[in-house]
Structures are given as C-alpha cells and as structure tokens.
Design an enzyme around this catalytic site. Structure first.
Site, PDB file in Angstrom:
ATOM      1  N   ARG A 144       0.799  -1.215   0.000  1.00  0.00           N
ATOM      2  CA  ARG A 144       0.000   0.000   0.000  1.00  0.00           C
ATOM      3  C   ARG A 144       0.842   1.280   0.000  1.00  0.00           C
ATOM      4  O   ARG A 144       0.601   2.197  -0.794  1.00  0.00           O
ATOM      5  CB  ARG A 144      -0.907   0.055   1.251  1.00  0.00           C
ATOM      6  CG  ARG A 144      -2.149  -0.747   1.151  1.00  0.00           C
ATOM      7  CD  ARG A 144      -2.475  -1.381   2.474  1.00  0.00           C
ATOM      8  NE  ARG A 144      -1.490  -2.406   2.748  1.00  0.00           N
ATOM      9  CZ  ARG A 144      -1.602  -3.666   2.294  1.00  0.00           C
ATOM     10  NH1 ARG A 144      -2.670  -4.025   1.654  1.00  0.00           N
ATOM     11  NH2 ARG A 144      -0.653  -4.558   2.506  1.00  0.00           N
ATOM     12  N   THR A 145       1.802   1.364   0.896  1.00  0.00           N
ATOM     13  CA  THR A 145       2.499   2.638   1.081  1.00  0.00           C
ATOM     14  C   THR A 145       3.296   3.002  -0.166  1.00  0.00           C
ATOM     15  O   THR A 145       3.219   4.130  -0.655  1.00  0.00           O
ATOM     16  CB  THR A 145       3.408   2.562   2.320  1.00  0.00           C
ATOM     17  OG1 THR A 145       2.648   2.053   3.421  1.00  0.00           O
ATOM     18  CG2 THR A 145       3.962   3.922   2.678  1.00  0.00           C
TER      19      THR A 145
ATOM     20  N   LYS B  24      26.353  -3.711  -0.010  1.00  0.00           N
ATOM     21  CA  LYS B  24      27.831  -3.664   0.117  1.00  0.00           C
ATOM     22  C   LYS B  24      28.244  -3.023   1.430  1.00  0.00           C
ATOM     23  O   LYS B  24      29.422  -2.792   1.667  1.00  0.00           O
ATOM     24  CB  LYS B  24      28.425  -2.850  -1.039  1.00  0.00           C
ATOM     25  CG  LYS B  24      28.072  -3.342  -2.415  1.00  0.00           C
ATOM     26  CD  LYS B  24      28.622  -2.364  -3.464  1.00  0.00           C
ATOM     27  CE  LYS B  24      27.784  -2.372  -4.723  1.00  0.00           C
ATOM     28  NZ  LYS B  24      28.012  -1.183  -5.557  1.00  0.00           N
TER      29      LYS B  24
ATOM     30  N   ARG C 138      11.255   3.867   3.812  1.00  0.00           N
ATOM     31  CA  ARG C 138      10.855   2.831   4.785  1.00  0.00           C
ATOM     32  C   ARG C 138      12.097   2.059   5.179  1.00  0.00           C
ATOM     33  O   ARG C 138      12.899   1.679   4.320  1.00  0.00           O
ATOM     34  CB  ARG C 138       9.812   1.889   4.192  1.00  0.00           C
ATOM     35  CG  ARG C 138       9.508   0.724   5.133  1.00  0.00           C
ATOM     36  CD  ARG C 138       8.309  -0.085   4.725  1.00  0.00           C
ATOM     37  NE  ARG C 138       7.068   0.636   5.004  1.00  0.00           N
ATOM     38  CZ  ARG C 138       5.864   0.096   4.890  1.00  0.00           C
ATOM     39  NH1 ARG C 138       5.731  -1.163   4.526  1.00  0.00           N
ATOM     40  NH2 ARG C 138       4.781   0.811   5.155  1.00  0.00           N
TER      41      ARG C 138
ATOM     42  N   HIS D 245       4.553   5.692  11.682  1.00  0.00           N
ATOM     43  CA  HIS D 245       4.067   5.614  10.298  1.00  0.00           C
ATOM     44  C   HIS D 245       3.093   6.789  10.111  1.00  0.00           C
ATOM     45  O   HIS D 245       1.877   6.611  10.048  1.00  0.00           O
ATOM     46  CB  HIS D 245       3.373   4.269  10.086  1.00  0.00           C
ATOM     47  CG  HIS D 245       3.197   3.861   8.651  1.00  0.00           C
ATOM     48  ND1 HIS D 245       3.385   4.722   7.593  1.00  0.00           N
ATOM     49  CD2 HIS D 245       2.839   2.664   8.106  1.00  0.00           C
ATOM     50  CE1 HIS D 245       3.155   4.066   6.460  1.00  0.00           C
ATOM     51  NE2 HIS D 245       2.827   2.817   6.740  1.00  0.00           N
TER      52      HIS D 245
HETATM   53  N1   CP Z   1      -0.379  -0.274   5.888  1.00  0.00           N
HETATM   54  C1   CP Z   1       0.831  -0.411   5.321  1.00  0.00           C
HETATM   55  O1   CP Z   1       1.807   0.261   5.680  1.00  0.00           O
HETATM   56  O2   CP Z   1       0.877  -1.344   4.329  1.00  0.00           O
HETATM   57  P1   CP Z   1       2.177  -1.753   3.506  1.00  0.00           P
HETATM   58  O3   CP Z   1       3.145  -2.399   4.455  1.00  0.00           O
HETATM   59  O4   CP Z   1       1.676  -2.708   2.434  1.00  0.00           O
HETATM   60  O5   CP Z   1       2.768  -0.506   2.907  1.00  0.00           O
END
Ligand code: CP
Length: 318
Positions: free
Chosen positions: A66-67, A96, A117, A145
């Site tokens: 999703r993100t 590396k 991320r 998040h």
């Molecule tokens: N909700 C969420 O962060 O989903 P993903 O890990 O698929 O990005």
C-alpha cells in the site's frame, strides 16, 4: 559555487518540510492536509499537476504494498516522476555495507523528495539530518508511520463525520505496531477522544507513547479483553501481530490468533461504528467480515492515495 547542472531545485529561505513522525503534525497542519486530500479526492488533481518536472525517490528497506504503490501513484497523478528502490537492502549499495546516511545524502542530490521505509526506529530522523530534500517516513521499524495515521484520520472523518469525542479501540500488537503508535498521538490532537488500548500484557503500547498521551491529557485505558471493549466503541482499529518483529517464531506463536474479529464479534460492535485495519491482514479479521458495511479497511487503503498526494504536494511545494 552552486552546481546548477546537478543540484535539484530546492526552495530557498523555506525550511525543508520533512515528515518523520507524528509529533510534527499539529492540529492545524493535520486539518490542512486532510482538506488538501479531500480536494484531490473531489477531482482537483484532474486539473492540476503541481509536481510536474519533479522527481521522487521511494527507498524501501522493508516490503510494502500500500504505502509504496500509493506514494508512487500519488506522485505520478501530481505530474511528477518516481525512482524506486523497492528492495533497497538487496538491490542498493546497502548490500555492500553503505550507511543509510551516505545513501540518502547521495540520492538527495538526484531527486526533489525521498519517501523512506526502514527497519530501524529513528531512520527517517537520521535521513532528514543529511538530506537536502524533504524526507517522508513511510515506516521506521516499530517506530512511526505518520502518513498511515493521516489516512486513518481521513477515513474516520469521512466515515463518521468528525475527529473529536470518539471512543477508539486500538487492538492487537500495540508494542510493535507503528500505525497504532502514530494514530494514538494524532487522535490526542482532538478534544474529547477516549482511547481503549487492547492488547495482551506482552504487547502493550510503549511507554513513550503512553507518556506522550499523558502529557497531552489524552484519556487512555488499557485492557486485555477485546470482546468486553467493543460494545461502546465508535472505531475498532484491529492490527496484525507483527511476526517480523519477534525474537523467535515461538514468541510469535504465543500471540498468534490472540484476537480475531469474527461475524460474532461484529454483532457486539455498535451499528454506528466502523472496523479499521492498516492491512495487510492475516487471520485477525475473518474474511466473512469484509461484506459488513462497517468494515472500512479497503476504503481506508484507497484513501492513502489522496492523503499521500496531499503530503507530497505540501512537502515538495516550491
Ligand atoms: N499499511 C501499510 O503500511 O501497508 P504496507 O506495508 O503494504 O505498505
């Protein structure tokens, strides 16, 4: 001398708009981003391409559906373009041994914004310290998040019409769930909300979040009893037990299936309420529940597009 050939067109005299955690989001900024997201949902994006000619890097050291997809879709819909490292641990020079700081320093010289991320708590803060362009936290391990929390608020506002005077149950792995950690903080920005933190004793919400809620005079009670908590909720926010954060498979097995939302549990949830989940879900929501009109989680995931358009538009505004 400034290298005009390779330097990205950064704004002068304006602080870089990083979004590394929920603490940067005061009520005014939240409301402004949600209004911007609503305008995009209503079609403003069809007329405007405010990020035309701009480049975004999505740098993911952990998996995502999703993100990453919603940020990339958002950037394209705003007229911009995307460079993506969808498995940066394997496919970038992290393999590396390159440090996060060096990677972000370098990538920041090629693009106008970075969505990051990473498995380490605080990674986005570290990146923001060296990046010459906005860094947006797309999840830092069991830390935060913030854009998920914004899309969660957008969903609550859209479904229930308000963000205040709500009774919200956050259930599951509150120790490792970065979405619930960030959402709890953002809900405390609005008056009259009551939080019910539902978890097994070993997966309680972290002391740092509890302290922040106390400082914000946010009402929060803790319980282990999901069935007993649902009857007077406006929102039940269920989460996955985060297998990838546990020390051993045995520890995960201890908690697996501890809370499952079934059709029987949904009968105890008020008709006015909604069921949310950041997804991905495993067994903690029975798929039979998907047909219940109160099951908002797929609508919630869709809202990520509008909210991330708003966040990119804000962060990369010239
Ligand atoms: N909700 C969420 O962060 O989903 P993903 O890990 O698929 O990005």
């Amino acid at each position: 001398m400034r290298d005009t050939l390779t330097a990205p067109p950064t704004r002068t005299h304006v602080p870089i708009r990083h979004l590394t955690g929920p603490r940067a989001l005061d009520r005014g900024l939240i409301e402004s981003l949600l209004a911007r997201a609503a305008a995009f949902e209503q079609g403003a994006a069809n007329q405007a391409t405010p990020l035309s000619g701009r480049l975004l890097a999505t740098v993911f050291y952990e998996p995502s559906t999703r993100t990453r997809f919603s940020f990339e879709a958002a950037m394209f819909r705003l007229g911009g373009q995307v460079l993506s490292a969808e498995n940066a641990i394997r496919d970038s020079s992290a393999a590396k041994g390159e440090s996060l700081e060096d990677a972000i320093h370098v990538i920041g010289g090629y693009v106008d914004g970075i969505v990051l991320r990473h498995p380490d708590v605080g990674a986005a803060e570290r990146a923001a310290r060296v990046a010459p362009v906005p860094v947006i936290n797309a999840g830092d391990g069991p830390g935060d998040h913030p854009t998920q929390a914004l899309l969660d608020l957008y969903t609550i506002k859209k479904e229930l019409g308000r963000l205040d005077h709500l009774r919200v149950g956050l259930a599951g792995d509150l120790r490792n769930g970065r979405t619930v950690r960030s959402l709890a903080i953002l809900l405390s920005r609005f008056p009259g909300n009551q939080l019910v933190l539902i978890s097994p004793p070993g997966l309680r919400m972290g002391a740092d979040v509890i302290d922040a809620l106390r400082e914000a005079q946010q009402d929060a009670e803790e319980t282990t009893d999901l069935g007993g908590a649902v009857a007077d909720l406006d929102v039940l926010y269920q989460t996955r037990i985060q297998a990838e954060r546990f020390e051993s498979p045995e520890e995960y097995e201890r908690y697996r299936g501890v809370y499952v939302v079934t059709a029987a549990l949904m009968r105890r949830l008020p008709e006015r309420a909604i069921l949310m989940h950041p997804l991905p879900r495993l067994e903690e929501i029975d798929p039979q529940v998907d047909a219940d009109p109160r099951a908002a989680y797929f609508r919630q995931a869709r809202h990520g597009l509008w909210v991330r358009m708003a966040v990119l538009d804000w962060a990369m505004e010239r």
